[in-house]
Design a protein around this motif. Sequence first.
Motif, PDB file in Angstrom:
ATOM      1  N   GLU A 174      61.155  14.766  80.643  1.00 53.41           N
ATOM      2  CA  GLU A 174      60.054  14.405  79.753  1.00 53.41           C
ATOM      3  C   GLU A 174      60.035  12.884  79.651  1.00 53.41           C
ATOM      4  O   GLU A 174      61.037  12.267  79.302  1.00 53.41           O
ATOM      5  CB  GLU A 174      60.272  15.018  78.370  1.00 53.41           C
ATOM      6  CG  GLU A 174      59.176  14.665  77.365  1.00 53.41           C
ATOM      7  CD  GLU A 174      59.354  15.397  76.047  1.00 53.41           C
ATOM      8  OE1 GLU A 174      59.088  16.614  76.011  1.00 53.41           O
ATOM      9  OE2 GLU A 174      59.771  14.765  75.064  1.00 53.41           O
ATOM     10  N   GLU A 231      63.536  12.623  87.281  1.00 56.72           N
ATOM     11  CA  GLU A 231      63.893  13.872  87.960  1.00 56.72           C
ATOM     12  C   GLU A 231      62.952  14.989  87.528  1.00 56.72           C
ATOM     13  O   GLU A 231      62.270  14.888  86.508  1.00 56.72           O
ATOM     14  CB  GLU A 231      65.340  14.249  87.612  1.00 56.72           C
ATOM     15  CG  GLU A 231      66.346  13.245  88.155  1.00 56.72           C
ATOM     16  CD  GLU A 231      67.773  13.559  87.728  1.00 56.72           C
ATOM     17  OE1 GLU A 231      68.029  14.697  87.284  1.00 56.72           O
ATOM     18  OE2 GLU A 231      68.617  12.659  87.842  1.00 56.72           O
ATOM     19  N   ALA A 232      62.954  16.059  88.334  1.00 57.15           N
ATOM     20  CA  ALA A 232      62.106  17.217  88.026  1.00 57.15           C
ATOM     21  C   ALA A 232      62.427  17.712  86.615  1.00 57.15           C
ATOM     22  O   ALA A 232      63.596  17.822  86.250  1.00 57.15           O
ATOM     23  CB  ALA A 232      62.338  18.316  89.051  1.00 57.15           C
ATOM     24  N   GLY A 233      61.390  17.982  85.839  1.00 59.03           N
ATOM     25  CA  GLY A 233      61.585  18.527  84.495  1.00 59.03           C
ATOM     26  C   GLY A 233      61.799  17.486  83.415  1.00 59.03           C
ATOM     27  O   GLY A 233      61.776  17.811  82.227  1.00 59.03           O
ATOM     28  N   ARG A 255      50.590  16.687  82.209  1.00 62.90           N
ATOM     29  CA  ARG A 255      51.636  17.213  83.096  1.00 62.90           C
ATOM     30  C   ARG A 255      51.311  16.821  84.523  1.00 62.90           C
ATOM     31  O   ARG A 255      50.249  17.172  85.037  1.00 62.90           O
ATOM     32  CB  ARG A 255      51.719  18.741  82.966  1.00 62.90           C
ATOM     33  CG  ARG A 255      52.414  19.169  81.704  1.00 62.90           C
ATOM     34  CD  ARG A 255      52.392  20.668  81.495  1.00 62.90           C
ATOM     35  NE  ARG A 255      52.762  20.986  80.122  1.00 62.90           N
ATOM     36  CZ  ARG A 255      54.012  21.046  79.687  1.00 62.90           C
ATOM     37  NH1 ARG A 255      55.017  20.814  80.515  1.00 62.90           N
ATOM     38  NH2 ARG A 255      54.272  21.333  78.428  1.00 62.90           N
ATOM     39  N   ILE A 256      52.228  16.042  85.106  1.00 61.81           N
ATOM     40  CA  ILE A 256      52.094  15.674  86.512  1.00 61.81           C
ATOM     41  C   ILE A 256      53.493  15.683  87.129  1.00 61.81           C
ATOM     42  O   ILE A 256      54.485  15.663  86.411  1.00 61.81           O
ATOM     43  CB  ILE A 256      51.459  14.265  86.717  1.00 61.81           C
ATOM     44  CG1 ILE A 256      52.211  13.198  85.904  1.00 61.81           C
ATOM     45  CG2 ILE A 256      49.983  14.274  86.379  1.00 61.81           C
ATOM     46  CD1 ILE A 256      51.757  11.782  86.208  1.00 61.81           C
ATOM     47  N   ASP A 257      53.523  15.735  88.453  1.00 56.69           N
ATOM     48  CA  ASP A 257      54.820  15.737  89.127  1.00 56.69           C
ATOM     49  C   ASP A 257      55.126  14.320  89.589  1.00 56.69           C
ATOM     50  O   ASP A 257      54.484  13.807  90.506  1.00 56.69           O
ATOM     51  CB  ASP A 257      54.784  16.695  90.318  1.00 56.69           C
ATOM     52  CG  ASP A 257      56.149  16.793  90.995  1.00 56.69           C
ATOM     53  OD1 ASP A 257      57.119  16.225  90.461  1.00 56.69           O
ATOM     54  OD2 ASP A 257      56.226  17.435  92.052  1.00 56.69           O
ATOM     55  N   VAL A 258      56.096  13.670  88.939  1.00 51.93           N
ATOM     56  CA  VAL A 258      56.483  12.310  89.335  1.00 51.93           C
ATOM     57  C   VAL A 258      57.971  12.249  89.685  1.00 51.93           C
ATOM     58  O   VAL A 258      58.573  11.174  89.696  1.00 51.93           O
ATOM     59  CB  VAL A 258      56.140  11.279  88.234  1.00 51.93           C
ATOM     60  CG1 VAL A 258      54.647  11.093  88.123  1.00 51.93           C
ATOM     61  CG2 VAL A 258      56.738  11.674  86.894  1.00 51.93           C
ATOM     62  N   ALA A 259      58.562  13.411  89.966  1.00 49.36           N
ATOM     63  CA  ALA A 259      59.989  13.454  90.322  1.00 49.36           C
ATOM     64  C   ALA A 259      60.239  12.575  91.542  1.00 49.36           C
ATOM     65  O   ALA A 259      59.449  12.565  92.490  1.00 49.36           O
ATOM     66  CB  ALA A 259      60.416  14.887  90.592  1.00 49.36           C
ATOM     67  N   MET A 303      57.742  19.424  87.960  1.00 47.46           N
ATOM     68  CA  MET A 303      56.653  18.981  87.064  1.00 47.46           C
ATOM     69  C   MET A 303      57.245  18.174  85.898  1.00 47.46           C
ATOM     70  O   MET A 303      58.351  18.444  85.463  1.00 47.46           O
ATOM     71  CB  MET A 303      55.904  20.213  86.546  1.00 47.46           C
ATOM     72  CG  MET A 303      54.584  19.896  85.895  1.00 47.46           C
ATOM     73  SD  MET A 303      53.401  19.067  86.979  1.00 47.46           S
ATOM     74  CE  MET A 303      52.814  20.434  87.972  1.00 47.46           C
ATOM     75  N   ASN A 304      56.488  17.200  85.441  1.00 48.67           N
ATOM     76  CA  ASN A 304      56.960  16.360  84.331  1.00 48.67           C
ATOM     77  C   ASN A 304      55.915  16.303  83.221  1.00 48.67           C
ATOM     78  O   ASN A 304      54.725  16.283  83.494  1.00 48.67           O
ATOM     79  CB  ASN A 304      57.238  14.934  84.818  1.00 48.67           C
ATOM     80  CG  ASN A 304      58.303  14.904  85.893  1.00 48.67           C
ATOM     81  OD1 ASN A 304      57.995  14.865  87.078  1.00 48.67           O
ATOM     82  ND2 ASN A 304      59.551  14.966  85.485  1.00 48.67           N
ATOM     83  N   LYS A 305      56.404  16.286  82.020  1.00 46.70           N
ATOM     84  CA  LYS A 305      55.523  16.092  80.860  1.00 46.70           C
ATOM     85  C   LYS A 305      55.563  14.608  80.510  1.00 46.70           C
ATOM     86  O   LYS A 305      56.639  14.030  80.351  1.00 46.70           O
ATOM     87  CB  LYS A 305      56.018  16.933  79.684  1.00 46.70           C
ATOM     88  CG  LYS A 305      55.088  16.957  78.492  1.00 46.70           C
ATOM     89  CD  LYS A 305      55.649  17.889  77.421  1.00 46.70           C
ATOM     90  CE  LYS A 305      54.707  18.000  76.230  1.00 46.70           C
ATOM     91  NZ  LYS A 305      55.290  18.848  75.165  1.00 46.70           N
TER      92      LYS A 305
END
Lengths: 77, 154
Positions: A67, A63-65, A20-24, A1-3
Amino acid sequence: MNKILFFAHLKDEVGEENIRIDVAGRTVAEVKELLAAEYNLQKLDSAMTAINEEFASNENVIEAGDEVAFIPPVSGG
Amino acid sequence: MNFEIAKEPINIQAVIDKVVQRNAGAITTFIGTVRELTKGKKTLYLIYEAYESMAVKKLEQIGDEIKERWPGAEVAITHRVGRLDITDVAVVIAVSTPHRADAYEANRHAIERIKEIVPIWKKEHWEDGEEWIGDQLEKVAYPTGKPEEKDLYE
């Protein structure tokens, strides 16, 4: 998840300071395209991007996490 | 804490005190204030907003640049955020160096760099509307999505 953080006119247009969405695995350019379409943002192209508080280029992969902040042309001072 | 984002009025003397050093022959202080008229248009007040954690890092980077380019310099910068009225102090930059010419030059470097790389924005409020201001340097937008290397590490 990404902020994802928005500032100045981008914050006004999105209506949120952050989401917050997942763009990893996606590049900055891909995320810009995705968000510009989702929120109808006209000027996202001219914004700089920061990943974890450091300027990043459009080719950087998120990457995951991470910001991610979109930074319109600044006007401090 | 030589580099700060402040939500309350800036104590100018406190910023200056941070750069006092025995080897200094000069301290220059820049005080940025809120101007009423810009190109004939009357500002009522401003709102400053910052990406605070990154803004502090970028102010520190400017301090590092100055220390590298002007040996013996000490630097302190405080930028205010929130609502500011006409004549209010938006930013205070203090630089001390052994010799006066360096103190002037280094201080000028700091304010120019703030306008390039520090994530702070102002929203102008006029009698007939409001707008976020950007690109005061009238540079082109960043084609690669970030400032060019030369902008970041000049």
